[in-house]
Design a protein around this motif. Structure first.
Motif, mmCIF file in Angstrom:
data_model
loop_
_atom_site.group_PDB
_atom_site.id
_atom_site.type_symbol
_atom_site.label_atom_id
_atom_site.label_comp_id
_atom_site.label_asym_id
_atom_site.label_seq_id
_atom_site.Cartn_x
_atom_site.Cartn_y
_atom_site.Cartn_z
ATOM 1 N N HIS A 133 0.394 -1.365 0.290
ATOM 2 C CA HIS A 133 0.039 0.119 0.127
ATOM 3 C C HIS A 133 0.499 1.482 -0.225
ATOM 4 C CE1 HIS A 133 -3.121 -1.924 2.360
ATOM 5 N NE2 HIS A 133 -2.955 -2.907 0.922
ATOM 6 N N MET A 134 2.234 0.881 1.580
ATOM 7 C CA MET A 134 2.275 2.441 0.798
ATOM 8 C C MET A 134 3.742 2.575 -0.358
ATOM 9 S SD MET A 134 5.913 3.184 1.476
ATOM 10 C CE MET A 134 6.795 1.840 2.740
ATOM 11 N N PRO A 135 4.284 1.604 -1.219
ATOM 12 C CA PRO A 135 4.992 1.520 -2.170
ATOM 13 C C PRO A 135 3.991 2.170 -3.141
ATOM 14 C CG PRO A 135 5.738 -0.116 -1.128
ATOM 15 C CD PRO A 135 4.478 0.428 0.105
ATOM 16 N N GLN A 136 2.663 1.689 -2.985
ATOM 17 C CA GLN A 136 1.987 1.851 -4.511
ATOM 18 C C GLN A 136 1.515 3.420 -3.822
ATOM 19 O OE1 GLN A 136 -0.536 0.545 -6.634
ATOM 20 N NE2 GLN A 136 -0.516 2.994 -6.999
ATOM 21 N N LEU A 137 1.248 3.794 -3.332
ATOM 22 C CA LEU A 137 1.024 5.184 -3.125
ATOM 23 C C LEU A 137 2.324 6.301 -3.747
ATOM 24 C CD1 LEU A 137 -0.910 5.468 0.367
ATOM 25 C CD2 LEU A 137 -1.743 6.620 -1.727
ATOM 26 N N VAL A 138 3.710 5.753 -2.732
ATOM 27 C CA VAL A 138 4.274 6.745 -3.115
ATOM 28 C C VAL A 138 5.126 6.875 -4.543
ATOM 29 C CG1 VAL A 138 7.051 6.463 -2.536
ATOM 30 C CG2 VAL A 138 5.274 6.381 -0.584
ATOM 31 N N ALA A 139 4.766 5.486 -5.234
ATOM 32 C CA ALA A 139 4.901 5.994 -6.914
ATOM 33 C C ALA A 139 4.122 6.933 -7.336
ATOM 34 C CB ALA A 139 4.232 4.562 -7.584
ATOM 35 N N ARG A 149 5.602 2.076 -12.936
ATOM 36 C CA ARG A 149 4.952 1.291 -13.323
ATOM 37 C C ARG A 149 3.479 0.729 -12.852
ATOM 38 N NH1 ARG A 149 3.758 -3.984 -12.773
ATOM 39 N NH2 ARG A 149 4.859 -4.398 -11.297
ATOM 40 N N ILE A 150 3.678 1.028 -11.182
ATOM 41 C CA ILE A 150 2.809 0.723 -10.290
ATOM 42 C C ILE A 150 1.663 1.600 -10.436
ATOM 43 C CG2 ILE A 150 2.597 -1.421 -9.343
ATOM 44 C CD1 ILE A 150 3.250 -0.317 -6.807
ATOM 45 N N ALA A 151 2.094 2.709 -10.456
ATOM 46 C CA ALA A 151 1.038 4.395 -10.769
ATOM 47 C C ALA A 151 0.231 4.448 -11.812
ATOM 48 C CB ALA A 151 1.973 5.849 -10.302
ATOM 49 N N ALA A 152 0.411 3.571 -12.885
ATOM 50 C CA ALA A 152 -0.452 3.245 -14.344
ATOM 51 C C ALA A 152 -2.240 2.536 -13.014
ATOM 52 C CB ALA A 152 -0.605 2.540 -15.000
ATOM 53 N N SER A 153 -2.334 2.254 -11.928
ATOM 54 C CA SER A 153 -3.312 1.049 -10.882
ATOM 55 C C SER A 153 -4.290 2.122 -10.687
ATOM 56 C CB SER A 153 -2.301 0.754 -10.121
ATOM 57 O OG SER A 153 -1.411 -0.333 -9.762
ATOM 58 N N ASP A 154 -5.663 1.550 -11.000
ATOM 59 C CA ASP A 154 -6.460 2.258 -11.382
ATOM 60 C C ASP A 154 -6.953 2.834 -9.188
ATOM 61 O OD1 ASP A 154 -9.734 1.833 -11.858
ATOM 62 O OD2 ASP A 154 -9.656 0.579 -9.713
ATOM 63 N N ALA A 155 -7.971 3.798 -9.856
ATOM 64 C CA ALA A 155 -7.275 4.582 -8.860
ATOM 65 C C ALA A 155 -8.737 4.380 -7.331
ATOM 66 C CB ALA A 155 -7.652 6.289 -9.026
ATOM 67 N N ARG A 156 -10.458 4.120 -8.373
ATOM 68 C CA ARG A 156 -11.539 3.783 -6.905
ATOM 69 C C ARG A 156 -9.986 2.290 -6.521
ATOM 70 N NH1 ARG A 156 -16.290 1.743 -8.766
ATOM 71 N NH2 ARG A 156 -15.592 0.589 -10.773
ATOM 72 N N LEU A 157 -10.291 0.950 -6.525
ATOM 73 C CA LEU A 157 -9.617 0.111 -6.440
ATOM 74 C C LEU A 157 -9.119 0.039 -5.463
ATOM 75 C CD1 LEU A 157 -9.885 -2.803 -5.875
ATOM 76 C CD2 LEU A 157 -8.053 -3.155 -7.485
ATOM 77 N N TRP A 158 -7.976 1.097 -4.989
ATOM 78 C CA TRP A 158 -7.076 1.625 -4.739
ATOM 79 C C TRP A 158 -7.095 2.483 -3.277
ATOM 80 C CZ3 TRP A 158 -2.669 -0.829 -3.067
ATOM 81 C CH2 TRP A 158 -2.373 -1.423 -3.627
ATOM 82 N N SER A 159 -8.275 3.870 -3.720
ATOM 83 C CA SER A 159 -8.783 4.083 -2.669
ATOM 84 C C SER A 159 -9.518 3.007 -1.827
ATOM 85 C CB SER A 159 -10.330 5.298 -3.150
ATOM 86 O OG SER A 159 -9.672 5.965 -3.712
ATOM 87 N N ALA A 160 -10.624 1.870 -2.300
ATOM 88 C CA ALA A 160 -10.909 1.545 -1.313
ATOM 89 C C ALA A 160 -10.241 0.380 -0.280
ATOM 90 C CB ALA A 160 -12.139 0.673 -1.880
ATOM 91 N N ILE A 161 -9.144 0.303 -0.853
ATOM 92 C CA ILE A 161 -7.989 -0.750 0.102
ATOM 93 C C ILE A 161 -7.469 0.720 0.979
ATOM 94 C CG2 ILE A 161 -5.377 -1.633 -0.150
ATOM 95 C CD1 ILE A 161 -6.543 -2.864 -2.926
ATOM 96 N N ILE A 162 -6.802 1.036 0.187
ATOM 97 C CA ILE A 162 -5.742 2.082 1.388
ATOM 98 C C ILE A 162 -7.087 2.852 2.863
ATOM 99 C CG2 ILE A 162 -4.279 4.486 1.612
ATOM 100 C CD1 ILE A 162 -3.736 2.304 -0.266
ATOM 101 N N VAL A 163 -7.713 3.183 2.099
ATOM 102 C CA VAL A 163 -9.172 3.622 3.159
ATOM 103 C C VAL A 163 -9.231 1.732 4.207
ATOM 104 C CG1 VAL A 163 -11.338 4.254 3.291
ATOM 105 C CG2 VAL A 163 -10.488 5.272 1.656
ATOM 106 N N GLY A 164 -9.440 1.329 3.282
ATOM 107 C CA GLY A 164 -9.821 0.454 4.577
ATOM 108 C C GLY A 164 -8.280 -0.791 5.351
ATOM 109 N N ASN A 165 -7.194 0.108 5.149
ATOM 110 C CA ASN A 165 -6.117 -0.095 5.441
ATOM 111 C C ASN A 165 -5.870 1.231 6.170
ATOM 112 O OD1 ASN A 165 -4.462 -1.555 6.732
ATOM 113 N ND2 ASN A 165 -2.811 -1.807 5.098
#
Lengths: 404, 404
Positions: free
Chosen positions: B206-212, B239-255
């Motif tokens: 999660h942290m690496p995703q946000l930092v990317a 590279r992973i900065a191309a990931s889906d914003a909606r999915l990741w918002s739910a993941i990060i909020v959940g954690n």
């Protein structure tokens, strides 16, 4: 080690690569390379391969001997002919000092350096070199490796890479000489102002380097069981965190103003993101009933959190999409085909041989794997027009193929 | 799309990969998969391929039809046999709600979810499900792609990946059922507590995703000429900065709690680094004379800057080195051989076929290139004992080889 051989018709390098070996060098020697680390030795190798006389110099006799033994040239000695060009390939924190010394020592030579920061070096040279400063042209080949030293040198290091040339204050003739040098080793000259260059590399190189290190630093004390969950994403984000600390300290210090500017913006973004996510930290016991969403509904979450995360993610999507692709310019869209590759000798070879027999060119390729995994997933990028045929060919040959 | 075919002796998957197709499934069906996105459809495909009866459910009829047409199972209908296992593969923000519903709807079934956060889901299920909660086992397969949706599904998605199983509060039988499910699709079950899991994925994912995303967001307004200097380092970091914003918002909020904790530490590190580098920003005109280093010497630089940068870089080196390699556990040391590959059809095939003929197994592989570059540098990792022989074989076949 590079073989250092010149190319011939049968060499695989002969069909597509544009390197120094295939074009007669327009650089007149001798070229004196000061500093036989990765960049200096790679440059010397490329020039020597192209038939240019190369003189070498380094404060370390060991490094100098290694470069010589690799065929990069021979140590400059008393009575040698004067160099036409001096390339200063020392660590960036002493580059200006060495440039000034070489301008004085070789009053007929064009002097350039390859340091990854340009404004500070140029200002120091201007302040100290007097009228000789017109023979100085700052440059920065955008090439490197995680490894350093002559042993990692590669005569093809500059092939196809941008080579920034900072012409400010230089004689037009001197700038032309350095452009030719860049072209002779296969690089693409790019003219830029020193400040523009420093701001650019802060964004595309220095800040990403520091951030990768910051992320990797958080793993130093992480438990083994947590690390075992690492995937390709983490590996990619932190790959350059393996880079040399001493070299990078000198680079970052040399470009401190531009790096500070970017890190402050990053820090502001991070603070906004952190504040947003903090608003989603539930102070009470989580539950499905009694939440604002109503009984039996998923709890509503603080809109500030989703907004902050979405903002960063969407801006990240946009920024990522702007990075030029393999062939420069706007990223070309490739079709990606995923293939399961068993972890045994020759399987990748068989895959590529099957792809080659299908007559399809591979535009990009990577191999993805995770801890404990015995097979890898090969990601093969090809032109969209070729994708379906390749998929069918691979299917027919028994490969497990997935195309999204 | 996956071919969905079962393996045979001639299949390349038959020699090394351990996937569902090769082992008789120990999972008794029917398995109901709720949510036919990337994970749900991939799991359903893998189970269907292994002969398990799969029932599908999704709020989107389009997604459901696509999963069915891909061979992932058939939509659950009135009068269908009761599922033995229900897998909730919805977005993480509704996972708990759906788990509670499915526990009530199927009183004989073991219910699991695949959400990437576990503590909040488990607490919500415990609070709402009453005695049925013993049939719930939280799990998290460490598998995914930058793409989402059934169309990106892959029956091999879980092959060799860790699959975290959170047994807290579950009946031992229920936990065993979920372990078998993981093994049946080729994953490696890893038992963890919910809080331990959430802290781990915050650090490795999660942290690496946000930092990317934060790094990539800084590129949004960068000039074209600066972007043209981008190299492989920036591409990897983002590279992973191309990931889906909606999915990741739910993941990060959940954690949120675990992510906030890590981002605060990262923010502290960044503040220290920034303060250090700020001390190197020279307020006056740079010059070689009159600096503290003395006339003609390189200027001395603030020791705080070098110390701060070195600290982060060295800790980053250490953290990076702890990421497990391809085969799990401590990273094995591979010898890396670099080979220049011309950008024309069949060249990579020829390279791999030459490596295959040398009988050398490729442990890792990547292709590096830069903007405007016509040739790529293939980085071939092999066991150190095989490196020299491979280098010689490739040299002899005319490849341009560099080994550091």
């Amino acid at each position: 080690m590079s073989t250092g051989s010149t190319s011939d018709a049968g060499s695989p390098g002969g069909t597509g690569a544009s390197t120094a070996q295939e074009v007669p060098a327009s650089t007149r020697g001798p070229v004196l390379v000061v500093g036989t680390g990765l960049l200096g030795t790679s440059l010397a190798l490329a020039l020597a391969n192209a038939g240019v006389e190369v003189q070498l110099s380094d404060t370390s006799p060991t490094s100098l001997a290694l470069a010589r033994d690799m065929g990069a040239g021979r140590p400059r000695a008393e009575g040698d002919p004067e160099p036409q060009i001096v390339v200063v390939a020392t660590p960036p924190d002493v580059a200006a000092q060495v440039v000034v010394r070489e301008l004085a020592a070789h009053p007929g030579a064009v002097v350039t350096d390859v340091a990854s920061v340009k404004e500070r070096v140029a200002a120091q040279v201007r302040a100290a070199a007097g009228p000789g400063a017109g023979r100085y042209v700052g440059s920065h080949p955008m090439a490197g490796r995680e490894r350093s030293g002559a042993a990692a040198a590669d005569s093809d290091l500059f092939a196809g890479r941008p080579w920034v040339i900072v012409g400010q204050g230089a004689d037009p003739h001197a700038e032309l000489v350095v452009r030719n040098l860049a072209v002779d080793v296969g690089a693409t000259p790019v003219r830029m102002g020193a400040a523009e260059h420093d701001a650019a590399v802060a964004a595309v190189s220095h800040m990403p380097q520091l951030v990768a290190s910051l992320v990797a630093a958080r793993l130093e004390s992480l438990g083994e069981s947590a690390l075992a969950l690492s995937g390709q994403g983490l590996r990619d984000v932190t790959r350059i965190a393996a880079s040399d600390a001493r070299l990078w300290s000198a680079i970052i210090v040399g470009n401190a103003p531009a790096v500070v500017d970017l890190l402050r913006r990053l820090s502001d973004d991070l603070a906004g993101l952190l504040a947003g996510i903090e608003s989603a930290v539930d102070p009470g016991e989580p539950g499905l009933t009694g939440e604002p969403g109503g009984p039996g509904q998923a709890p509503l979450i603080a809109p500030g959190a989703v907004g902050a995360i979405t903002d960063v993610m969407v801006r990240g999507n946009a920024g990522r999409a702007r990075i030029p692709g393999k062939h420069g310019g706007a990223p070309r869209r490739y079709a990606e085909i995923q293939v399961l590759v068993p972890d045994s000798a020759g399987q990748l070879g068989r895959l590529f041989s099957d792809i080659g027999e299908a007559g399809v060119n591979i535009e990009d390729f990577s191999l993805e794997h995770s801890a404990g995994q015995s097979a890898g997933i090969a990601q093969v990028c090809v032109l969209p027009a070729a994708a379906q045929r390749l998929e069918e060919e691979l299917d027919a040959r028994g490969w497990r193929v997935v195309r999204a």
